[in-house]
Design a protein around this motif. Sequence first.
Motif, PDB file in Angstrom:
ATOM      1  N   VAL A   1       0.841  -1.208   0.000  1.00  0.00           N
ATOM      2  CA  VAL A   1       0.000   0.000   0.000  1.00  0.00           C
ATOM      3  C   VAL A   1       0.873   1.254   0.000  1.00  0.00           C
ATOM      4  O   VAL A   1       0.660   2.168  -0.800  1.00  0.00           O
ATOM      5  N   THR A   2       1.869   1.298   0.884  1.00  0.00           N
ATOM      6  CA  THR A   2       2.713   2.494   0.963  1.00  0.00           C
ATOM      7  C   THR A   2       3.545   2.689  -0.303  1.00  0.00           C
ATOM      8  O   THR A   2       3.854   3.822  -0.659  1.00  0.00           O
ATOM      9  N   SER A   3       3.880   1.600  -0.982  1.00  0.00           N
ATOM     10  CA  SER A   3       4.641   1.758  -2.229  1.00  0.00           C
ATOM     11  C   SER A   3       3.748   2.189  -3.384  1.00  0.00           C
ATOM     12  O   SER A   3       4.223   2.798  -4.345  1.00  0.00           O
ATOM     13  N   ALA A   4       2.455   1.919  -3.317  1.00  0.00           N
ATOM     14  CA  ALA A   4       1.538   2.301  -4.391  1.00  0.00           C
ATOM     15  C   ALA A   4       0.998   3.720  -4.230  1.00  0.00           C
ATOM     16  O   ALA A   4       0.569   4.327  -5.219  1.00  0.00           O
ATOM     17  N   LEU A   5       1.017   4.258  -3.018  1.00  0.00           N
ATOM     18  CA  LEU A   5       0.424   5.581  -2.776  1.00  0.00           C
ATOM     19  C   LEU A   5       1.045   6.707  -3.607  1.00  0.00           C
ATOM     20  O   LEU A   5       0.306   7.536  -4.150  1.00  0.00           O
ATOM     21  N   PRO A   6       2.370   6.800  -3.741  1.00  0.00           N
ATOM     22  CA  PRO A   6       2.909   7.910  -4.536  1.00  0.00           C
ATOM     23  C   PRO A   6       2.539   7.859  -6.016  1.00  0.00           C
ATOM     24  O   PRO A   6       2.560   8.880  -6.696  1.00  0.00           O
ATOM     25  N   PHE A   7       2.194   6.681  -6.514  1.00  0.00           N
ATOM     26  CA  PHE A   7       1.856   6.535  -7.924  1.00  0.00           C
ATOM     27  C   PHE A   7       0.380   6.781  -8.210  1.00  0.00           C
ATOM     28  O   PHE A   7      -0.026   6.808  -9.367  1.00  0.00           O
ATOM     29  N   LEU A   8      -0.423   6.952  -7.193  1.00  0.00           N
ATOM     30  CA  LEU A   8      -1.846   7.215  -7.358  1.00  0.00           C
ATOM     31  C   LEU A   8      -2.028   8.679  -7.736  1.00  0.00           C
ATOM     32  O   LEU A   8      -1.721   9.573  -6.951  1.00  0.00           O
ATOM     33  N   THR A   9      -2.499   8.923  -8.960  1.00  0.00           N
ATOM     34  CA  THR A   9      -2.620  10.295  -9.449  1.00  0.00           C
ATOM     35  C   THR A   9      -4.051  10.710  -9.729  1.00  0.00           C
ATOM     36  O   THR A   9      -4.303  11.881  -9.976  1.00  0.00           O
ATOM     37  N   LYS A  10      -4.981   9.767  -9.708  1.00  0.00           N
ATOM     38  CA  LYS A  10      -6.364  10.092 -10.023  1.00  0.00           C
ATOM     39  C   LYS A  10      -7.304   9.334  -9.090  1.00  0.00           C
ATOM     40  O   LYS A  10      -7.199   8.126  -8.955  1.00  0.00           O
ATOM     41  N   VAL A  11      -8.195  10.070  -8.419  1.00  0.00           N
ATOM     42  CA  VAL A  11      -9.235   9.474  -7.586  1.00  0.00           C
ATOM     43  C   VAL A  11     -10.562   9.942  -8.176  1.00  0.00           C
ATOM     44  O   VAL A  11     -10.896  11.122  -8.091  1.00  0.00           O
ATOM     45  N   GLY A  12     -11.287   9.010  -8.762  1.00  0.00           N
ATOM     46  CA  GLY A  12     -12.501   9.389  -9.485  1.00  0.00           C
ATOM     47  C   GLY A  12     -12.114  10.183 -10.713  1.00  0.00           C
ATOM     48  O   GLY A  12     -11.346   9.715 -11.553  1.00  0.00           O
ATOM     49  N   LYS A  13     -12.617  11.396 -10.818  1.00  0.00           N
ATOM     50  CA  LYS A  13     -12.260  12.277 -11.940  1.00  0.00           C
ATOM     51  C   LYS A  13     -11.294  13.374 -11.509  1.00  0.00           C
ATOM     52  O   LYS A  13     -11.000  14.277 -12.281  1.00  0.00           O
ATOM     53  N   LEU A  14     -10.803  13.297 -10.299  1.00  0.00           N
ATOM     54  CA  LEU A  14      -9.979  14.345  -9.713  1.00  0.00           C
ATOM     55  C   LEU A  14      -8.502  13.972  -9.763  1.00  0.00           C
ATOM     56  O   LEU A  14      -8.125  12.883  -9.345  1.00  0.00           O
ATOM     57  N   ASP A  15      -7.679  14.867 -10.287  1.00  0.00           N
ATOM     58  CA  ASP A  15      -6.233  14.658 -10.272  1.00  0.00           C
ATOM     59  C   ASP A  15      -5.705  14.986  -8.882  1.00  0.00           C
ATOM     60  O   ASP A  15      -5.980  16.072  -8.352  1.00  0.00           O
ATOM     61  N   VAL A  16      -4.961  14.058  -8.282  1.00  0.00           N
ATOM     62  CA  VAL A  16      -4.484  14.235  -6.916  1.00  0.00           C
ATOM     63  C   VAL A  16      -3.002  13.879  -6.811  1.00  0.00           C
ATOM     64  O   VAL A  16      -2.448  13.196  -7.661  1.00  0.00           O
ATOM     65  N   THR A  17      -2.404  14.363  -5.739  1.00  0.00           N
ATOM     66  CA  THR A  17      -1.071  13.977  -5.321  1.00  0.00           C
ATOM     67  C   THR A  17      -1.177  13.582  -3.854  1.00  0.00           C
ATOM     68  O   THR A  17      -1.771  14.301  -3.059  1.00  0.00           O
ATOM     69  N   LEU A  18      -0.624  12.436  -3.492  1.00  0.00           N
ATOM     70  CA  LEU A  18      -0.732  11.937  -2.125  1.00  0.00           C
ATOM     71  C   LEU A  18       0.598  12.061  -1.411  1.00  0.00           C
ATOM     72  O   LEU A  18       1.643  11.763  -1.978  1.00  0.00           O
ATOM     73  N   ARG A  19       0.535  12.497  -0.164  1.00  0.00           N
ATOM     74  CA  ARG A  19       1.712  12.557   0.700  1.00  0.00           C
ATOM     75  C   ARG A  19       1.458  11.685   1.915  1.00  0.00           C
ATOM     76  O   ARG A  19       0.459  11.857   2.604  1.00  0.00           O
ATOM     77  N   THR A  20       2.366  10.762   2.180  1.00  0.00           N
ATOM     78  CA  THR A  20       2.255   9.938   3.377  1.00  0.00           C
ATOM     79  C   THR A  20       2.781  10.746   4.548  1.00  0.00           C
ATOM     80  O   THR A  20       3.941  11.159   4.559  1.00  0.00           O
ATOM     81  N   LEU A  21       1.933  10.983   5.539  1.00  0.00           N
ATOM     82  CA  LEU A  21       2.319  11.783   6.696  1.00  0.00           C
ATOM     83  C   LEU A  21       2.808  10.928   7.855  1.00  0.00           C
ATOM     84  O   LEU A  21       3.745  11.310   8.554  1.00  0.00           O
ATOM     85  N   HIS A  22       2.157   9.763   8.060  1.00  0.00           N
ATOM     86  CA  HIS A  22       2.442   8.985   9.266  1.00  0.00           C
ATOM     87  C   HIS A  22       2.008   7.545   9.047  1.00  0.00           C
ATOM     88  O   HIS A  22       0.984   7.290   8.423  1.00  0.00           O
TER      89      HIS A  22
END
Length: 158
Positions: free
Chosen positions: A79-100
Amino acid sequence: MVRFKNRYITIEVCSSEVPENKPLALKSYLFHEALMDKIQQLHGDFGIAAVRTGLLTKYCNENTRIAIIRCRHGPHKFVTSALPFLTKVGKLDVTLRTLHVGATLKHSFVFIQKHQRSYLDLMWSKLKTDDERKALEAAVLDFTKTDVSLNKEGLLKL
């Protein structure tokens, strides 16, 4: 009886399409589906099989754009290795930062409270009235936005 250890991953969802002072329409089931698709793409069937049983989006706050994901200890690395590569949630372009990444939900909420306190201090300077400040504080410190029922419905589809 076997005890399963969990890991709680606290992430921040950033989107350039929605301004910072507006709430982000982040639904936990859309986030769950996008994350499962990305794990499938990166780690294949083995990654999906390892993650599927314990993956759950526990908390999503649209105002501060913070979410907590619960997954089992061990497969949490997928999961933690896949999070930075997730760029789209639904129709929304996103960038994810792991905080904790924490072992208990309590420690994750303690971390979120500290993080949201600093966010609240930053946003208070931009608001004009006390009513707006109180409404923002109530929205930021609301930890009741867990859509576990939606996640369980999504898990039954798989």
